[in-house]
Motif scaffolding. Sequence first.
Motif, PDB file in Angstrom:
ATOM      1  N   THR A  44       0.797  -1.226   0.000  1.00  0.00           N
ATOM      2  CA  THR A  44       0.000   0.000   0.000  1.00  0.00           C
ATOM      3  C   THR A  44       0.829   1.275   0.000  1.00  0.00           C
ATOM      4  N   GLY A  45       2.158   1.151   0.010  1.00  0.00           N
ATOM      5  CA  GLY A  45       2.941   2.373   0.057  1.00  0.00           C
ATOM      6  C   GLY A  45       4.423   2.168  -0.173  1.00  0.00           C
ATOM      7  N   LEU A  72       9.667  -0.186 -11.773  1.00  0.00           N
ATOM      8  CA  LEU A  72       8.324  -0.109 -11.231  1.00  0.00           C
ATOM      9  C   LEU A  72       7.908   1.348 -11.213  1.00  0.00           C
ATOM     10  N   ASP A  73       6.703   1.636 -11.643  1.00  0.00           N
ATOM     11  CA  ASP A  73       6.175   2.993 -11.700  1.00  0.00           C
ATOM     12  C   ASP A  73       5.018   3.085 -10.708  1.00  0.00           C
ATOM     13  N   VAL A  74       5.182   3.912  -9.680  1.00  0.00           N
ATOM     14  CA  VAL A  74       4.185   4.028  -8.619  1.00  0.00           C
ATOM     15  C   VAL A  74       3.666   5.454  -8.558  1.00  0.00           C
ATOM     16  N   LYS A  75       2.363   5.608  -8.652  1.00  0.00           N
ATOM     17  CA  LYS A  75       1.745   6.907  -8.386  1.00  0.00           C
ATOM     18  C   LYS A  75       1.357   6.885  -6.920  1.00  0.00           C
ATOM     19  N   ALA A  76       1.655   7.980  -6.206  1.00  0.00           N
ATOM     20  CA  ALA A  76       1.468   7.978  -4.763  1.00  0.00           C
ATOM     21  C   ALA A  76       1.110   9.367  -4.260  1.00  0.00           C
ATOM     22  N   ALA A  95       0.486   4.451  -1.905  1.00  0.00           N
ATOM     23  CA  ALA A  95       0.391   4.175  -3.342  1.00  0.00           C
ATOM     24  C   ALA A  95      -1.054   4.312  -3.796  1.00  0.00           C
ATOM     25  N   THR A  96      -1.236   4.998  -4.931  1.00  0.00           N
ATOM     26  CA  THR A  96      -2.565   5.103  -5.523  1.00  0.00           C
ATOM     27  C   THR A  96      -2.687   4.229  -6.761  1.00  0.00           C
ATOM     28  N   SER A  97      -1.567   3.917  -7.405  1.00  0.00           N
ATOM     29  CA  SER A  97      -1.547   2.932  -8.494  1.00  0.00           C
ATOM     30  C   SER A  97      -0.111   2.479  -8.711  1.00  0.00           C
ATOM     31  N   VAL A  98       0.019   1.238  -9.209  1.00  0.00           N
ATOM     32  CA  VAL A  98       1.342   0.653  -9.462  1.00  0.00           C
ATOM     33  C   VAL A  98       1.315   0.042 -10.844  1.00  0.00           C
ATOM     34  N   ARG A  99       2.374   0.344 -11.635  1.00  0.00           N
ATOM     35  CA  ARG A  99       2.533  -0.264 -12.969  1.00  0.00           C
ATOM     36  C   ARG A  99       3.875  -0.944 -13.064  1.00  0.00           C
TER      37      ARG A  99
END
Length: 99
Positions: A44-45, A72-76, A95-99
């Motif tokens: 989660t973060g 890894l690309d994490v929007k947070a 984390a709000t999204s993970v790619r």
Amino acid sequence: MSTSLSKEQRDFHRMAINAPATVVYVRDDQMQRMAATCKDLGATGVSLQVAEPLQEGDPIEVVIKGLNVQPLDVKAKVLRVETLANGEYLIGCAATSVR
């Protein structure tokens, strides 16, 4: 007691990785980038060590590039900022999204 349990559960799902990362954020309507070290990563973060502070609530993008992991690309979203003894900052993010 439940506080202790949730902290233990959170810690269990975190991996210490100490991987190089890049943080992308917007300041004064300009896209900014700064180098960071991803200290740990969880479901989660993420926590990051950086040279300049960010603001709580800032949306960021983190690109993590480790030697033993795929990029890894994490929007947070920044949740907390702690000043370290060496003058750098430890940033805790959700984390709000993970790619």
